[in-house]
Scaffold this motif. Structure first.
Motif, PDB file in Angstrom:
ATOM      1  N   SER A  83       0.826  -1.209   0.000  1.00  0.00           N
ATOM      2  CA  SER A  83       0.000   0.000   0.000  1.00  0.00           C
ATOM      3  C   SER A  83       0.861   1.261   0.000  1.00  0.00           C
ATOM      4  O   SER A  83       0.550   2.245  -0.676  1.00  0.00           O
ATOM      5  CB  SER A  83      -0.942   0.005   1.208  1.00  0.00           C
ATOM      6  OG  SER A  83      -0.213  -0.092   2.428  1.00  0.00           O
ATOM      7  N   GLU A  84       1.982   1.246   0.749  1.00  0.00           N
ATOM      8  CA  GLU A  84       2.865   2.408   0.814  1.00  0.00           C
ATOM      9  C   GLU A  84       3.511   2.678  -0.544  1.00  0.00           C
ATOM     10  O   GLU A  84       3.588   3.825  -1.000  1.00  0.00           O
ATOM     11  CB  GLU A  84       3.959   2.176   1.857  1.00  0.00           C
ATOM     12  CG  GLU A  84       4.911   3.362   2.034  1.00  0.00           C
ATOM     13  CD  GLU A  84       5.980   3.115   3.085  1.00  0.00           C
ATOM     14  OE1 GLU A  84       7.025   3.813   3.047  1.00  0.00           O
ATOM     15  OE2 GLU A  84       5.784   2.229   3.952  1.00  0.00           O
ATOM     16  N   ALA A  85       3.972   1.612  -1.193  1.00  0.00           N
ATOM     17  CA  ALA A  85       4.610   1.757  -2.504  1.00  0.00           C
ATOM     18  C   ALA A  85       3.614   2.219  -3.559  1.00  0.00           C
ATOM     19  O   ALA A  85       3.924   3.076  -4.392  1.00  0.00           O
ATOM     20  CB  ALA A  85       5.238   0.428  -2.923  1.00  0.00           C
ATOM     21  N   THR A  86       2.425   1.679  -3.513  1.00  0.00           N
ATOM     22  CA  THR A  86       1.388   2.059  -4.486  1.00  0.00           C
ATOM     23  C   THR A  86       0.994   3.517  -4.309  1.00  0.00           C
ATOM     24  O   THR A  86       0.872   4.265  -5.283  1.00  0.00           O
ATOM     25  CB  THR A  86       0.155   1.156  -4.331  1.00  0.00           C
ATOM     26  OG1 THR A  86       0.535  -0.218  -4.515  1.00  0.00           O
ATOM     27  CG2 THR A  86      -0.911   1.515  -5.365  1.00  0.00           C
ATOM     28  N   ALA A  87       0.802   3.926  -3.052  1.00  0.00           N
ATOM     29  CA  ALA A  87       0.415   5.304  -2.765  1.00  0.00           C
ATOM     30  C   ALA A  87       1.495   6.292  -3.195  1.00  0.00           C
ATOM     31  O   ALA A  87       1.204   7.426  -3.580  1.00  0.00           O
ATOM     32  CB  ALA A  87       0.123   5.467  -1.274  1.00  0.00           C
ATOM     33  N   ALA A  88       2.760   5.878  -3.164  1.00  0.00           N
ATOM     34  CA  ALA A  88       3.871   6.755  -3.523  1.00  0.00           C
ATOM     35  C   ALA A  88       4.027   6.900  -5.034  1.00  0.00           C
ATOM     36  O   ALA A  88       4.762   7.763  -5.497  1.00  0.00           O
ATOM     37  CB  ALA A  88       5.165   6.233  -2.916  1.00  0.00           C
ATOM     38  N   GLY A  89       3.349   6.024  -5.783  1.00  0.00           N
ATOM     39  CA  GLY A  89       3.385   6.159  -7.239  1.00  0.00           C
ATOM     40  C   GLY A  89       4.143   5.082  -7.982  1.00  0.00           C
ATOM     41  O   GLY A  89       4.427   5.232  -9.173  1.00  0.00           O
ATOM     42  N   GLY A 142      20.204   4.722  -2.895  1.00  0.00           N
ATOM     43  CA  GLY A 142      18.925   4.979  -2.231  1.00  0.00           C
ATOM     44  C   GLY A 142      17.785   4.099  -2.708  1.00  0.00           C
ATOM     45  O   GLY A 142      16.619   4.361  -2.399  1.00  0.00           O
ATOM     46  N   THR A 143      18.119   3.031  -3.448  1.00  0.00           N
ATOM     47  CA  THR A 143      17.056   2.163  -3.967  1.00  0.00           C
ATOM     48  C   THR A 143      16.820   0.939  -3.089  1.00  0.00           C
ATOM     49  O   THR A 143      15.966   0.110  -3.393  1.00  0.00           O
ATOM     50  CB  THR A 143      17.376   1.716  -5.406  1.00  0.00           C
ATOM     51  OG1 THR A 143      18.731   1.245  -5.470  1.00  0.00           O
ATOM     52  CG2 THR A 143      17.215   2.876  -6.376  1.00  0.00           C
ATOM     53  N   VAL A 144      17.592   0.820  -2.011  1.00  0.00           N
ATOM     54  CA  VAL A 144      17.304  -0.168  -0.967  1.00  0.00           C
ATOM     55  C   VAL A 144      17.108   0.601   0.321  1.00  0.00           C
ATOM     56  O   VAL A 144      18.054   1.185   0.862  1.00  0.00           O
ATOM     57  CB  VAL A 144      18.458  -1.187  -0.798  1.00  0.00           C
ATOM     58  CG1 VAL A 144      18.130  -2.157   0.341  1.00  0.00           C
ATOM     59  CG2 VAL A 144      18.691  -1.953  -2.085  1.00  0.00           C
ATOM     60  N   THR A 145      15.899   0.625   0.816  1.00  0.00           N
ATOM     61  CA  THR A 145      15.590   1.444   1.997  1.00  0.00           C
ATOM     62  C   THR A 145      14.284   0.990   2.630  1.00  0.00           C
ATOM     63  O   THR A 145      13.355   0.567   1.927  1.00  0.00           O
ATOM     64  CB  THR A 145      15.468   2.926   1.605  1.00  0.00           C
ATOM     65  OG1 THR A 145      14.992   3.688   2.732  1.00  0.00           O
ATOM     66  CG2 THR A 145      14.506   3.130   0.447  1.00  0.00           C
ATOM     67  N   PRO A 146      14.190   1.079   3.963  1.00  0.00           N
ATOM     68  CA  PRO A 146      12.914   0.755   4.612  1.00  0.00           C
ATOM     69  C   PRO A 146      11.856   1.809   4.313  1.00  0.00           C
ATOM     70  O   PRO A 146      10.656   1.522   4.350  1.00  0.00           O
ATOM     71  CB  PRO A 146      13.281   0.722   6.103  1.00  0.00           C
ATOM     72  CG  PRO A 146      14.523   1.551   6.210  1.00  0.00           C
ATOM     73  CD  PRO A 146      15.266   1.335   4.932  1.00  0.00           C
ATOM     74  N   ASP A 147      12.293   3.040   4.005  1.00  0.00           N
ATOM     75  CA  ASP A 147      11.364   4.125   3.676  1.00  0.00           C
ATOM     76  C   ASP A 147      11.108   4.123   2.175  1.00  0.00           C
ATOM     77  O   ASP A 147      11.477   5.042   1.450  1.00  0.00           O
ATOM     78  CB  ASP A 147      11.952   5.470   4.118  1.00  0.00           C
ATOM     79  CG  ASP A 147      10.942   6.608   4.014  1.00  0.00           C
ATOM     80  OD1 ASP A 147       9.771   6.347   3.649  1.00  0.00           O
ATOM     81  OD2 ASP A 147      11.324   7.760   4.285  1.00  0.00           O
ATOM     82  N   ILE A 148      10.451   3.084   1.710  1.00  0.00           N
ATOM     83  CA  ILE A 148      10.308   2.892   0.268  1.00  0.00           C
ATOM     84  C   ILE A 148       9.382   3.923  -0.364  1.00  0.00           C
ATOM     85  O   ILE A 148       9.566   4.309  -1.515  1.00  0.00           O
ATOM     86  CB  ILE A 148       9.829   1.453  -0.044  1.00  0.00           C
ATOM     87  CG1 ILE A 148      10.077   1.130  -1.526  1.00  0.00           C
ATOM     88  CG2 ILE A 148       8.358   1.277   0.333  1.00  0.00           C
ATOM     89  CD1 ILE A 148      10.031  -0.337  -1.838  1.00  0.00           C
ATOM     90  N   GLY A 149       8.423   4.412   0.402  1.00  0.00           N
ATOM     91  CA  GLY A 149       7.511   5.428  -0.127  1.00  0.00           C
ATOM     92  C   GLY A 149       8.248   6.697  -0.513  1.00  0.00           C
ATOM     93  O   GLY A 149       8.057   7.253  -1.601  1.00  0.00           O
ATOM     94  N   ASN A 150       9.123   7.159   0.366  1.00  0.00           N
ATOM     95  CA  ASN A 150       9.893   8.372   0.094  1.00  0.00           C
ATOM     96  C   ASN A 150      10.856   8.163  -1.065  1.00  0.00           C
ATOM     97  O   ASN A 150      11.053   9.063  -1.894  1.00  0.00           O
ATOM     98  CB  ASN A 150      10.668   8.796   1.342  1.00  0.00           C
ATOM     99  CG  ASN A 150      11.349  10.140   1.179  1.00  0.00           C
ATOM    100  OD1 ASN A 150      10.703  11.149   0.901  1.00  0.00           O
ATOM    101  ND2 ASN A 150      12.656  10.168   1.347  1.00  0.00           N
ATOM    102  N   ALA A 151      11.471   6.973  -1.136  1.00  0.00           N
ATOM    103  CA  ALA A 151      12.408   6.675  -2.223  1.00  0.00           C
ATOM    104  C   ALA A 151      11.707   6.752  -3.577  1.00  0.00           C
ATOM    105  O   ALA A 151      12.245   7.310  -4.543  1.00  0.00           O
ATOM    106  CB  ALA A 151      13.009   5.286  -2.028  1.00  0.00           C
ATOM    107  N   ILE A 152      10.505   6.219  -3.648  1.00  0.00           N
ATOM    108  CA  ILE A 152       9.738   6.241  -4.901  1.00  0.00           C
ATOM    109  C   ILE A 152       9.368   7.670  -5.275  1.00  0.00           C
ATOM    110  O   ILE A 152       9.497   8.079  -6.433  1.00  0.00           O
ATOM    111  CB  ILE A 152       8.469   5.364  -4.773  1.00  0.00           C
ATOM    112  CG1 ILE A 152       8.867   3.894  -4.626  1.00  0.00           C
ATOM    113  CG2 ILE A 152       7.556   5.547  -5.986  1.00  0.00           C
ATOM    114  CD1 ILE A 152       7.740   2.987  -4.212  1.00  0.00           C
ATOM    115  N   LYS A 153       8.943   8.451  -4.300  1.00  0.00           N
ATOM    116  CA  LYS A 153       8.558   9.843  -4.565  1.00  0.00           C
ATOM    117  C   LYS A 153       9.743  10.644  -5.084  1.00  0.00           C
ATOM    118  O   LYS A 153       9.603  11.449  -6.004  1.00  0.00           O
ATOM    119  CB  LYS A 153       8.003  10.491  -3.288  1.00  0.00           C
ATOM    120  CG  LYS A 153       6.621   9.995  -2.891  1.00  0.00           C
ATOM    121  CD  LYS A 153       6.167  10.624  -1.577  1.00  0.00           C
ATOM    122  CE  LYS A 153       4.812  10.090  -1.147  1.00  0.00           C
ATOM    123  NZ  LYS A 153       4.406  10.649   0.171  1.00  0.00           N
TER     124      LYS A 153
END
Length: 225
Positions: A83-89, A142-153
């Motif tokens: 859900s976090e990854a999808t919401a981030a785009g 920065g493509t391996v991170t627990p904060d995946i939503g921010n990385a995608i954004k």
């Protein structure tokens, strides 16, 4: 001697071969040399005084361009935070199912893979497939991170990666011919600032030996740094 195409010859005539242009002049000139019917990409290439065979002189990282580079980036997220990854785009989200798709169908309809650390066990088995294509996620980029939503954004908003080649060159796409000269200048300054910041401590003497910018089908324009 090979005859130059009329369009390229006309663009080449606009550039003084021996001159090093200021950043502002170069950004204005590169737009004039981009005369193809498509929206040409604008790149900057650095020839650096580094020895890529030395581990401490290998450059790899990310740059956040103020105005992006004009490319639409497709992101594949390998994560259980769906859900976090999808919401981030993220354009595609999954786990082993997506990796199977890559292996079985030779599917590469994406530009970047981002992953949460707990997925690297699965991705590690894909090294031979993803590594040669430069698609393996890496903490340094920065493509391996627990904060995946921010990385995608960040990626969607203009974050790009760079790395040196075996000859000590670094090439970065920093815009499109349709950008204003001011936007190109802002992006170019961000790239130069980053390259200067990552100068290896072991490098002595002149670090950036030369820098040029060019459009996809245009001539190289020397830049005075």
């Amino acid at each position: 001697m090979k005859k130059l195409a009329k369009r390229y010859a006309a663009s080449l005539a606009l550039v003084e071969k021996s001159k090093k242009y200021s950043l502002q002049e170069a950004c204005e000139l590169v737009k004039k040399t981009a005369t193809a019917k498509c929206d040409e990409s604008i790149d900057v290439s650095f020839h650096l005084n580094i020895n890529p065979k030395q581990a401490d002189q290998q450059l790899r990282g990310t740059i956040v361009l103020p105005h992006g580079n004009g490319k639409t980036v497709k992101v594949l997220a390998i994560t259980d935070k769906v859900s976090e990854a999808t919401a981030a785009g993220a354009d595609f989200v999954g786990q082993q199912d997506m990796l199977d798709k890559i292996q079985k169908e030779n599917w590469f309809d994406f530009d970047v893979i981002v992953a949460t650390p707990n997925m690297m066990g699965l991705l590690g088995r894909m090294g031979r497939v993803l590594g040669p294509k430069g698609l393996m996620p890496n903490p340094k980029s920065g493509t391996v991170t627990p904060d995946i939503g921010n990385a995608i954004k960040e990626i969607k908003n203009g974050k790009i990666t760079y790395r040196n080649d075996k000859d000590g060159n670094v090439a970065v796409n920093f815009g499109k011919a349709s950008f204003t000269a001011e936007k190109l200048l802002d992006n170019l300054k961000a790239v130069i600032e980053t390259i200067n910041k990552v100068k290896p401590a072991s490098v002595k003497g002149t670090y950036i030996l030369s820098a040029t910018i060019s459009s996809t089908f245009g001539p190289a324009i020397k830049v005075n740094l």
